[in-house]
Design a protein around this motif. Sequence first.
Motif, short mmCIF file in Angstrom:
data_model
loop_
_atom_site.label_atom_id
_atom_site.label_comp_id
_atom_site.label_asym_id
_atom_site.label_seq_id
_atom_site.Cartn_x
_atom_site.Cartn_y
_atom_site.Cartn_z
N ASP A 350 -7.69 -2.92 1.80
CA ASP A 350 -8.14 -3.90 2.79
C ASP A 350 -7.47 -3.58 4.15
OD1 ASP A 350 -9.00 -7.24 2.66
OD2 ASP A 350 -7.96 -6.38 4.40
N GLU A 351 -8.31 -3.19 5.12
CA GLU A 351 -7.79 -2.70 6.42
C GLU A 351 -6.97 -3.76 7.14
OE1 GLU A 351 -7.51 0.12 7.89
OE2 GLU A 351 -8.58 1.26 6.36
N ALA A 352 -7.46 -5.03 7.09
CA ALA A 352 -6.78 -6.09 7.84
C ALA A 352 -5.38 -6.35 7.25
CB ALA A 352 -7.61 -7.37 7.79
N ARG A 353 -5.31 -6.37 5.91
CA ARG A 353 -4.02 -6.62 5.28
C ARG A 353 -3.05 -5.48 5.54
NH1 ARG A 353 -6.17 -9.22 -0.19
NH2 ARG A 353 -6.48 -11.29 0.66
N LEU A 354 -3.59 -4.25 5.45
CA LEU A 354 -2.75 -3.08 5.72
C LEU A 354 -2.23 -3.12 7.16
CD1 LEU A 354 -1.62 -0.40 4.71
CD2 LEU A 354 -3.78 0.71 5.32
N ALA A 355 -3.11 -3.47 8.08
CA ALA A 355 -2.71 -3.54 9.50
C ALA A 355 -1.61 -4.58 9.70
CB ALA A 355 -3.93 -3.87 10.36
N ASP A 356 -1.73 -5.72 9.02
CA ASP A 356 -0.71 -6.77 9.09
C ASP A 356 0.64 -6.27 8.61
OD1 ASP A 356 -1.84 -8.90 10.21
OD2 ASP A 356 -2.04 -10.11 8.36
N LEU A 357 0.61 -5.63 7.44
CA LEU A 357 1.86 -5.15 6.84
C LEU A 357 2.48 -4.06 7.71
CD1 LEU A 357 0.82 -5.10 3.08
CD2 LEU A 357 2.56 -6.56 4.10
N LEU A 358 1.61 -3.21 8.33
CA LEU A 358 2.12 -2.18 9.25
C LEU A 358 2.76 -2.85 10.46
CD1 LEU A 358 -0.88 0.36 9.07
CD2 LEU A 358 1.50 0.94 8.53
N ALA A 359 2.08 -3.86 11.00
CA ALA A 359 2.58 -4.54 12.20
C ALA A 359 3.89 -5.28 11.91
CB ALA A 359 1.53 -5.53 12.72
N ASN A 360 4.01 -5.83 10.67
CA ASN A 360 5.23 -6.56 10.31
C ASN A 360 6.37 -5.64 9.87
OD1 ASN A 360 3.92 -8.91 10.81
ND2 ASN A 360 3.30 -9.24 8.68
N GLY A 361 6.11 -4.33 9.86
CA GLY A 361 7.17 -3.39 9.49
C GLY A 361 7.46 -3.37 7.99
N MET A 362 6.53 -3.81 7.16
CA MET A 362 6.74 -3.80 5.70
C MET A 362 6.32 -2.47 5.09
SD MET A 362 8.06 -6.56 4.65
CE MET A 362 8.88 -7.33 6.01
N VAL A 363 5.31 -1.82 5.69
CA VAL A 363 4.89 -0.49 5.24
C VAL A 363 4.76 0.42 6.46
CG1 VAL A 363 3.62 -1.36 3.22
CG2 VAL A 363 2.40 -0.97 5.34
N GLU A 364 4.74 1.72 6.20
CA GLU A 364 4.55 2.67 7.30
C GLU A 364 3.68 3.82 6.81
OE1 GLU A 364 8.50 3.81 8.37
OE2 GLU A 364 8.94 4.72 6.43
N ARG A 365 3.03 4.49 7.78
CA ARG A 365 2.22 5.66 7.43
C ARG A 365 3.12 6.87 7.33
NH1 ARG A 365 -3.14 4.84 7.45
NH2 ARG A 365 -3.90 3.04 8.63
N LEU A 366 2.72 7.77 6.42
CA LEU A 366 3.51 8.98 6.21
C LEU A 366 2.51 10.12 6.23
CD1 LEU A 366 6.53 9.48 5.41
CD2 LEU A 366 5.78 9.52 3.04
N GLY A 367 2.46 10.88 7.31
CA GLY A 367 1.43 11.92 7.41
C GLY A 367 0.06 11.28 7.49
N GLY A 368 -0.98 12.08 7.27
CA GLY A 368 -2.34 11.59 7.46
C GLY A 368 -2.77 10.55 6.44
N SER A 369 -2.49 10.81 5.14
CA SER A 369 -3.17 10.04 4.11
C SER A 369 -2.23 9.16 3.28
CB SER A 369 -3.92 11.03 3.21
OG SER A 369 -4.37 10.41 2.05
N ARG A 370 -0.93 9.12 3.60
CA ARG A 370 -0.01 8.37 2.73
C ARG A 370 0.53 7.12 3.42
NH1 ARG A 370 0.80 11.69 -1.64
NH2 ARG A 370 2.16 10.18 -2.63
N VAL A 371 0.83 6.13 2.59
CA VAL A 371 1.47 4.90 3.07
C VAL A 371 2.66 4.62 2.16
CG1 VAL A 371 1.21 2.39 3.12
CG2 VAL A 371 -0.53 3.83 4.14
N ARG A 372 3.77 4.17 2.74
CA ARG A 372 4.91 3.80 1.89
C ARG A 372 5.58 2.54 2.40
NH1 ARG A 372 9.72 8.06 3.34
NH2 ARG A 372 9.96 7.49 5.53
N ALA A 373 6.38 1.92 1.52
CA ALA A 373 7.13 0.73 1.92
C ALA A 373 8.29 1.15 2.82
CB ALA A 373 7.65 0.02 0.68
#
Length: 390
Positions: A350-373
């Motif tokens: 879910d793009e909106a939820r992912l964007a929220d968590l990214l904005a809140n600093g709970m997850v971050e992008r790692l390279g092109g295709s990965r996401v981590r806490a």
Amino acid sequence: MSAVTAVGPDNPGFGVYVHWPFCAAKCPYCDFNSHVRHLGVDQPRFAAAFVQEIATTAARAPGREVTSIFLGGGTPSLMEPATVGAILDAIGRHWTVAADAEVTMEANPSSVEAERFRGYRAAGVNRVSLGVQALNDTDLRFLGRLHNVAEARRAIELARATFPRLSFDLIYARPNQRPDAWAAELTEALSLAADHLSLYQLTIEEGTPFFALARAGKLAIPDDDAAADLYAVTQDVTAAAGLPAYEISNHAMPGAESRHNLTYWRYGEYAGIGPGAHGRLKLADGRHATATEKVPEAWLDKVEMWGDGVVVDDVLAREEEADELLLMGLRLAEGIDLARYRALAGRSLDEARLADLLANGMVERLGGSRVRATRAGFFVLDAVVADLAA
Ligand SMILES: C[S@@+](CC[C@H](N)C(=O)[O-])C[C@H]1O[C@@H](n2cnc3c(N)ncnc32)[C@H](O)[C@@H]1O
Ligand code: SF4
């Protein structure tokens, strides 16, 4: 045995988990499937049942190359070396075992068990995970452990001399534990450690004596702020020593990670053997979630009658698989591959939820295709996963 296999994020491997369900005493915090049998355990009978269940499971999932074996418990170091040998031989007969397969055994550090280390090594164990839990005697007594610090140190030394690889476990966030005392204990642990440590925050599990004590207000467990401080100390001290967290509770020098546990967290395939063991098998009709009977003697009866002790065997829906991928993968510092999530779920996160968590600093992008806490996200990981999985 076969040639060395390249296991990695894209090839999570095939693991075999074997559960030994007995302990010499039950620790007051533990809700694992472990039982005390004062009258003893008929090991040859159990060994034969393990061998039978391995044969039955291999007939369902044939042709796999085993990249790791994990003898967990309970207290597997209560097994006779002959029992371990019978189990490992059966795995080798019914599947192919990779030449570099990791074969781990959990062991308790009491002196009786350490005496059997050489026998386990001869049977094929090449990695030991010792349940040290604490490096001071007061806390070891509080945790209900049967060993003291001197025994733990001797077991660590003997394990280092006997096995190519060693890890040990500590439990932190104990009642009244201060960050400076934990930092000192952890520094001592790092001086004893090889290249891997498991550091678990004490969790109060329902049904345990600690749960009753906590409910009665008799256990001064750290509150959220104090636990966050202890968690931060854990991350900082281990990273400075070259053993950063590669998983929420596991720390290793790069390359020394537990391959078996990586198979779980990278959502690979594994067989669960023994009482109360869980498996994930990729069969013709999809990924099966399996579980066996938990009560040891009832499991034994089932295996002797039917060839295995399986009581749960569900084919997972794509959504369920995708949720499990999130649940397991977000525990890892390497995070999850969004493309793999998409392929399993049949849709994107879910793009909106992912964007929220990214904005809140709970997850971050790692390279092109990965996401981590992030570190903050790891501390509230259950909520992060629930948010993304919903
Ligand atoms: C299943 S135990 C097996 C190891 C072995 N029987 C022992 O206790 O030394 C695996 C590890 O889980 C951890 N553990 C068990 N219960 C826990 C709890 N309630 N909170 C935190 N860690 C726990 C302990 O560190 C233990 O070493
Ligand atoms: S912590 Fe280990 S030794 Fe203690 S009861 Fe649980 S499995 Fe057994």
